[in-house]
Design an enzyme around this catalytic site. Structure first.
Site, PDB file in Angstrom:
ATOM      1  N   GLU A 214       0.854  -1.185   0.000  1.00 47.33           N
ATOM      2  CA  GLU A 214       0.000   0.000   0.000  1.00 47.33           C
ATOM      3  C   GLU A 214       0.892   1.237   0.000  1.00 47.33           C
ATOM      4  O   GLU A 214       2.082   1.150   0.294  1.00 47.33           O
ATOM      5  CB  GLU A 214      -0.859   0.062   1.271  1.00 47.33           C
ATOM      6  N   HIS A 252      -5.856   2.516   6.160  1.00 48.53           N
ATOM      7  CA  HIS A 252      -4.922   2.079   7.196  1.00 48.53           C
ATOM      8  C   HIS A 252      -4.159   3.250   7.793  1.00 48.53           C
ATOM      9  O   HIS A 252      -3.826   4.207   7.100  1.00 48.53           O
ATOM     10  CB  HIS A 252      -3.902   1.094   6.612  1.00 48.53           C
TER      11      HIS A 252
END
Length: 297
Positions: A214, A252
């Protein structure tokens, strides 16, 4: 063969008597060798009781001594999760898997410092991770069981849902997994992509690896540079967040681009420069790996 867990692992659940812990422990016990692998739970207020036939202990140390457990999975709420990790570490668990989301970053800094000061040999997976599955043998965590198929492809991912997506694609293509590992997306966590790549490279029953990352941080770049120098098996990669704007936190806690670092394009570029084939389309992860495997045969 697999990495981190297999049918011989003995697992205790910290937070087993809570709603989440009960639900997922029950599901894990129904998978593979789960009934033999899951041997107890920990709750200081319910020591001496049982749940679904599993004994509940007051401390991790007691649970380990009574059951021979070497793995702990944690569903303790955020306020107490850091203490639960440190307790499992102090008890000398081989592997600690922390599923809990929302642990304050300062708490995790204290966990890291505690493990360093005490010379802990425990491996920490997570927090804020879905756990891991060695197909046909054991599931520890919250991954859906039905998508997994036994085989020789390793999967490591920072994103929970993309772990499932990659696994489902691989299984549909007839490519089973040796182990699928979700490392979690928090800024302070345990095992990194690089650590999992090393374990897969050393595993004789893993032929290739899917690595999913990510935006934010530099873990994927470090893993790619390590793979270029040391990895003997093919790796394919995907980075989530190509369209994410700089400076905005995305999902996140660790997924933030700052100072021009941690962009999806930058990570993909480094991976490609290190010999990792990548795709910008998550629906192509499985087919890209199949293509790489076919070309290397």
């Amino acid at each position: 063969m697999s990495i981190l867990v297999n049918k011989d692992s003995r697992v205790i659940t910290q937070g087993m008597t809570g709603k989440t812990g009960q639900f997922h422990t029950a599901a894990c016990r129904e998978y593979g060798f789960g009934k033999e692998c899951f041997v107890g739970g920990v709750n200081p207020k319910k020591a001496g009781q049982t749940w679904e036939g599993l004994p509940i202990f007051g401390t991790v140390q007691e649970a380990k001594k009574a059951t021979g457990a070497n793995v702990s999975v944690i569903y303790v709420p955020p306020a107490g999760a850091a203490s639960a990790i440190m307790e499992a570490s102090d008890a000398g668990m081989d592997l600690i898997i922390c599923i809990t989301e929302g642990i304050p970053v300062l708490d995790m800094i204290q966990v890291r410092e505690h493990m360093r000061k005490t010379g802990s040999k425990s491996l920490l997976l997570g927090p804020n991770c879905p756990g891991l599955v060695t197909p046909g043998e054991i599931k520890v965590g919250i991954m859906p069981a039905h998508i997994h198929k036994k085989g020789r492809i390793g999967v490591v991912s920072r994103s929970g849902t993309l772990t499932y997506e990659a696994v489902a694609q691989l299984s549909e293509l007839g490519l089973g997994q040796s182990t699928a590992v979700g490392i979690g997306g928090d800024p302070i966590n345990g095992l990194k992509h690089k650590d999992i790549l090393r374990l897969f490279d050393e595993d004789p029953d893993t032929d290739a690896v899917v690595m999913i990352g990510e935006i934010g941080g530099s873990d994927e770049e470090e893993a790619a540079l390590w793979a270029k120098e040391h990895m003997s098996k093919p790796v394919v990669g995907f980075i989530a967040g190509v369209t994410a704007p700089a400076g905005k936190r995305m999902g996140h806690a660790g997924a933030i681009i700052s100072g021009g670092k941690g962009t999806a394009e930058g990570k993909l570029r480094t991976m490609e420069e290190c010999g990792i084939r990548t795709t910008r389309n998550p629906s192509e992860i499985g087919s890209l790996l199949k293509e790489v495997l076919n070309s290397s045969n």
